[in-house]
Design a protein around this motif. Sequence first.
Motif, PDB file in Angstrom:
ATOM      1  N   GLU A  28     -26.476  95.816 -15.590  1.00  0.00           N
ATOM      2  CA  GLU A  28     -27.314  96.302 -15.054  1.00  0.00           C
ATOM      3  C   GLU A  28     -29.064  95.823 -16.427  1.00  0.00           C
ATOM      4  N   LEU A  29     -28.509  96.840 -17.295  1.00  0.00           N
ATOM      5  CA  LEU A  29     -29.525  96.894 -18.541  1.00  0.00           C
ATOM      6  C   LEU A  29     -29.552  95.829 -19.113  1.00  0.00           C
ATOM      7  N   THR A  30     -28.613  94.752 -18.976  1.00  0.00           N
ATOM      8  CA  THR A  30     -29.110  93.427 -19.401  1.00  0.00           C
ATOM      9  C   THR A  30     -29.425  92.273 -18.417  1.00  0.00           C
ATOM     10  N   LEU A  31     -29.568  92.246 -17.396  1.00  0.00           N
ATOM     11  CA  LEU A  31     -30.037  92.612 -15.824  1.00  0.00           C
ATOM     12  C   LEU A  31     -31.239  92.168 -16.088  1.00  0.00           C
ATOM     13  N   GLN A  32     -32.391  93.666 -16.534  1.00  0.00           N
ATOM     14  CA  GLN A  32     -33.764  93.980 -15.946  1.00  0.00           C
ATOM     15  C   GLN A  32     -34.215  93.821 -17.038  1.00  0.00           C
ATOM     16  N   GLN A  82     -35.084 111.831 -24.151  1.00  0.00           N
ATOM     17  CA  GLN A  82     -35.642 112.495 -25.295  1.00  0.00           C
ATOM     18  C   GLN A  82     -36.600 112.029 -26.389  1.00  0.00           C
ATOM     19  N   ASP A  83     -36.941 110.645 -26.357  1.00  0.00           N
ATOM     20  CA  ASP A  83     -38.072 110.588 -26.744  1.00  0.00           C
ATOM     21  C   ASP A  83     -38.190 108.598 -26.215  1.00  0.00           C
ATOM     22  N   THR A  84     -38.772 107.985 -26.870  1.00  0.00           N
ATOM     23  CA  THR A  84     -39.526 106.550 -26.790  1.00  0.00           C
ATOM     24  C   THR A  84     -37.895 105.461 -27.111  1.00  0.00           C
ATOM     25  N   THR A  85     -37.207 105.483 -27.189  1.00  0.00           N
ATOM     26  CA  THR A  85     -36.254 105.066 -27.788  1.00  0.00           C
ATOM     27  C   THR A  85     -34.430 105.509 -26.853  1.00  0.00           C
ATOM     28  N   SER A  86     -34.475 106.769 -27.055  1.00  0.00           N
ATOM     29  CA  SER A  86     -33.427 107.472 -27.062  1.00  0.00           C
ATOM     30  C   SER A  86     -32.973 108.298 -25.078  1.00  0.00           C
ATOM     31  N   VAL A  87     -31.893 108.239 -24.402  1.00  0.00           N
ATOM     32  CA  VAL A  87     -32.104 108.488 -23.488  1.00  0.00           C
ATOM     33  C   VAL A  87     -30.808 109.260 -23.439  1.00  0.00           C
ATOM     34  N   GLN A 110     -29.598 103.582 -26.834  1.00  0.00           N
ATOM     35  CA  GLN A 110     -30.633 103.497 -27.852  1.00  0.00           C
ATOM     36  C   GLN A 110     -31.105 102.186 -27.108  1.00  0.00           C
ATOM     37  N   VAL A 111     -32.158 103.030 -26.550  1.00  0.00           N
ATOM     38  CA  VAL A 111     -32.797 100.973 -25.234  1.00  0.00           C
ATOM     39  C   VAL A 111     -34.280 100.695 -26.461  1.00  0.00           C
ATOM     40  N   VAL A 149     -34.186  94.838 -20.613  1.00  0.00           N
ATOM     41  CA  VAL A 149     -33.748  95.868 -20.900  1.00  0.00           C
ATOM     42  C   VAL A 149     -32.757  96.213 -22.690  1.00  0.00           C
ATOM     43  N   GLY A 150     -33.193  96.191 -23.296  1.00  0.00           N
ATOM     44  CA  GLY A 150     -32.667  96.083 -24.621  1.00  0.00           C
ATOM     45  C   GLY A 150     -31.240  97.100 -25.171  1.00  0.00           C
ATOM     46  N   LEU A 151     -30.648  96.555 -25.079  1.00  0.00           N
ATOM     47  CA  LEU A 151     -30.077  98.341 -25.662  1.00  0.00           C
ATOM     48  C   LEU A 151     -29.043  98.189 -27.215  1.00  0.00           C
ATOM     49  N   SER A 152     -29.048  99.165 -28.026  1.00  0.00           N
ATOM     50  CA  SER A 152     -29.139  98.894 -29.618  1.00  0.00           C
ATOM     51  C   SER A 152     -28.232  99.770 -29.558  1.00  0.00           C
ATOM     52  N   GLY A 153     -27.524 100.634 -29.049  1.00  0.00           N
ATOM     53  CA  GLY A 153     -26.796 101.822 -29.561  1.00  0.00           C
ATOM     54  C   GLY A 153     -26.211 102.806 -27.805  1.00  0.00           C
ATOM     55  N   LEU A 154     -25.050 102.762 -27.674  1.00  0.00           N
ATOM     56  CA  LEU A 154     -24.431 103.256 -26.593  1.00  0.00           C
ATOM     57  C   LEU A 154     -23.141 104.194 -27.015  1.00  0.00           C
TER      58      LEU A 154
END
Length: 310
Positions: free
Chosen positions: A278-282, A258-263, A233-234, A284-289
């Motif tokens: 990598e997500l943090t460095l770029q 999948q949609d605007t917030t899910s991969v 969830q990004v 990109v907010g990560l709300s779920g894994l």
Amino acid sequence: MKESYAIETRHLTKRYGEQVAVNDVCLHVPKGHIYGLLGRNGAGKTSIMKMILQLMPATSGETLLFGEPVKRRERSVFQRIGAIIETPGFYPNLTGTENLEIFAKLRGTIRPDAVEHALQVVGLPYKDKKLFGEYSLGMKQRLGIANAIMHDPELLILDEPTNGLDPIGIAEVRAFIRSLSEKEGKTILVSSHILSEISMLADDIGILDHGVLLEEETMEELKKKNQKYILLQVSDTAATARILEQRMALQVGEYSIQDTTSVKIFKTTIDREALVRELTLQGVGLSGLAEKDDTLEDYFKKITGGEGIA
């Protein structure tokens, strides 16, 4: 007009007064494939098959067989098709061979060994003394398929061919349906309410619910959707996709937006700590894994919005 389809329906609809039994169905059955039409009992599977075979008039829409609208070649095209719709009807006081010989004469089958060959294909004895009334359910279904293939059709339409069989009978019928495709080169449209059977048998699948074709795709695509995967969830899916390809060395197809917030990430062996970094460095907010493991049953429930299927 796509000649690669043995069957194509365009906006096929069947109404009974105010009741809509089949609603705007666009079906695509590729040549040489086994296509599984999956749905609960009463979903409209038999009605679709009857309309394809012109056993029931459609309220609207059209059917193309081998790339041509049925009405243009109504007589000749059905010589290329074999079918079992609902329960096969045979004379109980005659043997399987005798029953098929009658149907061969009625159909005008030319091949002299048509009955013997058809019985051989489905694994039933020729000139056996056993009467049809003494057959097991599995043998009856086999004889029905033998009757459908006597004239060596290119296309088979089988309505619930494993219905009422025990597990051994189901496995036997499944095996020789598969062999008809792989060894005889037949295109097969088969309906079922048994999800596990369709998943083991079909190359392509259409999911039908209350007369509506909700989804149509290959079994490979469907299984990919329901294998183990990591769900992210990004805040930015486009940036996440770039990171997955450029920094995590994933190929297209190893992940899916999948949609605007899910991969979804299908390569579950990915280094998750490195990915989070990598997500943090770029930025990109990560709300779920989380790792998921959906089944085909889960998928059916999800897209029908209701209860499961056997």
